[in-house]
Scaffold this motif. Structure first.
Motif, PDB file in Angstrom:
ATOM      1  N   LEU A  13       0.837  -1.205   0.000  1.00 44.10           N
ATOM      2  CA  LEU A  13       0.000   0.000   0.000  1.00 44.10           C
ATOM      3  C   LEU A  13       0.874   1.257   0.000  1.00 44.10           C
ATOM      4  O   LEU A  13       0.566   2.239  -0.672  1.00 44.10           O
ATOM      5  N   ASP A  42      -0.684  11.662   2.942  1.00 39.29           N
ATOM      6  CA  ASP A  42      -0.275  10.315   2.522  1.00 39.29           C
ATOM      7  C   ASP A  42      -0.591   9.301   3.626  1.00 39.29           C
ATOM      8  O   ASP A  42      -1.060   8.195   3.354  1.00 39.29           O
ATOM      9  N   GLN A  44      -2.844   9.550   5.940  1.00 36.96           N
ATOM     10  CA  GLN A  44      -4.296   9.390   5.988  1.00 36.96           C
ATOM     11  C   GLN A  44      -4.760   8.451   4.864  1.00 36.96           C
ATOM     12  O   GLN A  44      -5.623   7.597   5.063  1.00 36.96           O
ATOM     13  N   ILE A  47      -4.051   4.917   5.843  1.00 38.89           N
ATOM     14  CA  ILE A  47      -5.053   4.413   6.800  1.00 38.89           C
ATOM     15  C   ILE A  47      -6.350   4.048   6.057  1.00 38.89           C
ATOM     16  O   ILE A  47      -6.979   3.022   6.333  1.00 38.89           O
ATOM     17  N   GLU A  48      -6.732   4.886   5.082  1.00 36.34           N
ATOM     18  CA  GLU A  48      -7.940   4.605   4.290  1.00 36.34           C
ATOM     19  C   GLU A  48      -7.785   3.310   3.515  1.00 36.34           C
ATOM     20  O   GLU A  48      -8.708   2.487   3.442  1.00 36.34           O
ATOM     21  N   ARG A  49      -6.634   3.132   2.881  1.00 40.82           N
ATOM     22  CA  ARG A  49      -6.455   1.944   2.031  1.00 40.82           C
ATOM     23  C   ARG A  49      -6.337   0.679   2.869  1.00 40.82           C
ATOM     24  O   ARG A  49      -6.717  -0.400   2.435  1.00 40.82           O
ATOM     25  N   ALA A  51      -8.060   0.247   5.563  1.00 37.16           N
ATOM     26  CA  ALA A  51      -9.461  -0.057   5.849  1.00 37.16           C
ATOM     27  C   ALA A  51     -10.121  -0.727   4.642  1.00 37.16           C
ATOM     28  O   ALA A  51     -10.839  -1.720   4.783  1.00 37.16           O
ATOM     29  N   ASP A  52      -9.840  -0.219   3.443  1.00 38.03           N
ATOM     30  CA  ASP A  52     -10.427  -0.803   2.229  1.00 38.03           C
ATOM     31  C   ASP A  52      -9.936  -2.228   1.993  1.00 38.03           C
ATOM     32  O   ASP A  52     -10.684  -3.091   1.548  1.00 38.03           O
ATOM     33  N   GLU A  57     -10.415  -0.682  10.492  1.00 39.61           N
ATOM     34  CA  GLU A  57     -10.498   0.770  10.576  1.00 39.61           C
ATOM     35  C   GLU A  57      -9.736   1.222  11.815  1.00 39.61           C
ATOM     36  O   GLU A  57     -10.124   0.885  12.933  1.00 39.61           O
ATOM     37  N   ILE A  58      -8.698   1.961  11.619  1.00 39.02           N
ATOM     38  CA  ILE A  58      -7.872   2.384  12.750  1.00 39.02           C
ATOM     39  C   ILE A  58      -8.366   3.739  13.240  1.00 39.02           C
ATOM     40  O   ILE A  58      -8.301   4.718  12.498  1.00 39.02           O
TER      41      ILE A  58
END
Lengths: 81, 414
Positions: A13, A42, A44, A47-49, A51-52, A57-58
């Motif tokens: 990632l 970056d 953030q 963290i989004e990816r 979760a995806d 989800e952190i």
């Protein structure tokens, strides 16, 4: 997912976010933002990816635990169960 | 009547318009047309992307300034021409122009005739915004079902857009400036960008009598508010401190208009809109400062999602011409890994630049008690031909005041 597998996921990632970063050379105990030259956007995005990709989800309050590659892969591994 | 005596050709001429090589920043003298995205006969609307132009900084999507039908393309792809060269002729009359979609036009304030752009008020899910950014699709061109654009709507546009690049994977394409080593064309590009930065900054230092002010702002209220907000938000909707910092600057610029506008030929013209230039450092080196349009009227949520989009497109080389040409005031934010303080160099013809250092914890005295607070050093570099330290101080104080009431910064406004 083992810790080593989740570490690979995080590495992949990061490579997608920072194509110029040497993801195999990341020191697992040093702040990822410094190791991979990630700015706050970056990080953030990372963290989004995560979760995806993993469903983990952190929460922002846990960010201090996931600042290093080791911390992040251990966190993912622990929360996947 | 005068018009009655004019020959027919002038009537013809009156409806023909020229589409020229735009100036995408004060440092640009020429550009290379990479690609036409339209053909003769196509109907275009103000704000549509009609061409891709390569500048020393990156490939830019160039928008057309008015409605019309493309009559003729005058420059072939691959040609490098000076700024101002006529690239195409538009027929502005023989067009059956449908009304612009209301969700694009509605947001508002009067458009400056020279500056066309898509507005930021398109309703779209965060995921759709992200997907659109990844695919390089402008949300304003997407038709949303039920008023809100979904990922499916975005992807439908992608599959029906033969002139766009092929669909990318979920990872963004590497920025053109990456991997500079080994690729001579890319290395040339990096060198050209460095030259462009050098020219513009040298001009700034040569021409602009900068003065500098600095203040330290307590960030504890702002960060507490953010932590509280983010605790209840999905990962993709979380806010970063940068969104509040930018919003506070945009608000303050309305209060102190001498910081927001352009100095040309010795005359300062304040701008009604606040288009914040956001300095984005590119991977592989270099810097670009595209505009976040109407930052003063956006809510913090909108500002955050547009900032993400702008930074992502800056790094993947898909910026729009209006974003390149019209920032009215630039902000540089060193972020979490940066230094504590930055004294910026103004981008001419702008007249001020705001710098934020890294947010750090420092001893902070409140009512005679010493505590530890997160603080940020805010600097202003401003043009002494336009303002002086007194007004600059008022501007910095306004930024500080905004950051002390983050809940008041949250909402957008007209």
């Amino acid at each position: 997912m083992t810790i080593e597998e989740s570490r690979e996921v995080v590495r992949a990632l990061i490579a997608g976010i920072a194509p110029d970063a040497d993801v195999t050379g990341i020191n697992p105990d040093v702040d990822l933002r410094r190791e991979a030259d990630l700015d706050s956007l970056d990080f953030q995005t990372l963290i989004e990816r995560i979760a995806d990709t993993t469903g983990v989800e952190i929460p922002e309050a846990d960010y201090p635990q996931v600042r290093s590659l080791r911390g992040m892969s251990e966190y993912i591994e622990a929360h996947l169960r | 009547m005068l018009s009655a005596s004019l020959p027919p050709w002038s009537e013809w001429w009156a409806v023909m318009a020229e589409f020229r090589m735009p100036s995408l920043g004060a440092d640009m003298t020429e550009g290379t047309l990479l690609e036409w995205l339209v053909q003769p006969g196509d109907v275009v609307h103000r704000g549509d992307i009609v061409a891709v132009v390569d500048t020393s900084k990156s490939a830019i999507d160039v928008e057309v300034f008015q409605d019309g039908r493309i009559a003729e393309l005058l420059v072939d792809p691959g040609a490098t021409v000076p700024v101002g060269t006529v690239l195409a002729v538009l027929d502005g009359k023989n067009v059956d122009v449908p009304e612009a979609p209301s969700d694009v036009a509605a947001s508002g304030a009067a458009e400056s005739p020279q500056v066309a752009r898509h507005r930021g008020s398109v309703k779209a899910s965060p995921l759709a915004r992200r997907r659109a950014a990844e695919l390089g699709i402008d949300l304003a061109s997407v038709h949303g079902h039920g008023g809100v654009i979904s990922v499916a709507d975005v992807e439908a546009v992608e599959t029906h857009a033969p002139t766009r690049e092929p669909a990318t994977t979920s990872e963004p394409a590497p920025a053109p400036l990456d991997h500079a080593a080994g690729d001579p064309a890319v290395a040339d590009h990096a060198a050209a960008m460095r030259r462009a930065i050098a020219n513009l900054m040298a001009r700034s230092k040569r021409e602009i009598p900068h003065y500098y002010l600095q203040t330290t702002v307590d960030m504890s209220r702002a960060l507490e508010w953010l932590a509280h907000e983010n605790a209840e938000r999905a990962v993709s909707d979380r806010l970063l401190p940068a969104a509040l910092l930018l919003k506070a600057v945009a608000r303050a610029a309305r209060e102190v208009p001498e910081m927001n506008g352009f100095l040309a030929d010795g005359v300062f013209t304040p701008e009604k809109h606040v288009h914040l230039g956001v300095a984005v450092s590119l991977r592989g080196g270099g810097l670009i400062a595209p505009a976040l349009h109407d930052a003063d009227t956006l809510s913090v949520n909108e500002l955050m999602s547009q900032l993400k989009d702008l930074v992502s497109r800056s790094r993947s080389g898909r910026l729009r011409s209006s974003e390149m040409s019209d920032p009215t005031l630039t902000v540089t934010n060193l972020g979490e890994q940066g230094a504590e303080l930055v004294h910026g160099v103004i981008y001419p013809p702008q007249v001020a630049l705001v710098g934020f250092g890294r947010i750090v914890e420092r001893p902070w005295a409140v009512n005679g008690m010493l505590t530890v607070h997160p603080v940020v050093a805010v600097t202003l570099a401003a043009d002494h031909r336009v303002s002086d330290g007194h007004r600059g101080g008022i501007f910095l104080a306004a930024i500080d005041r905004g950051l002390q009431s983050p809940q008041n910064l949250q909402e957008g406004e007209a």
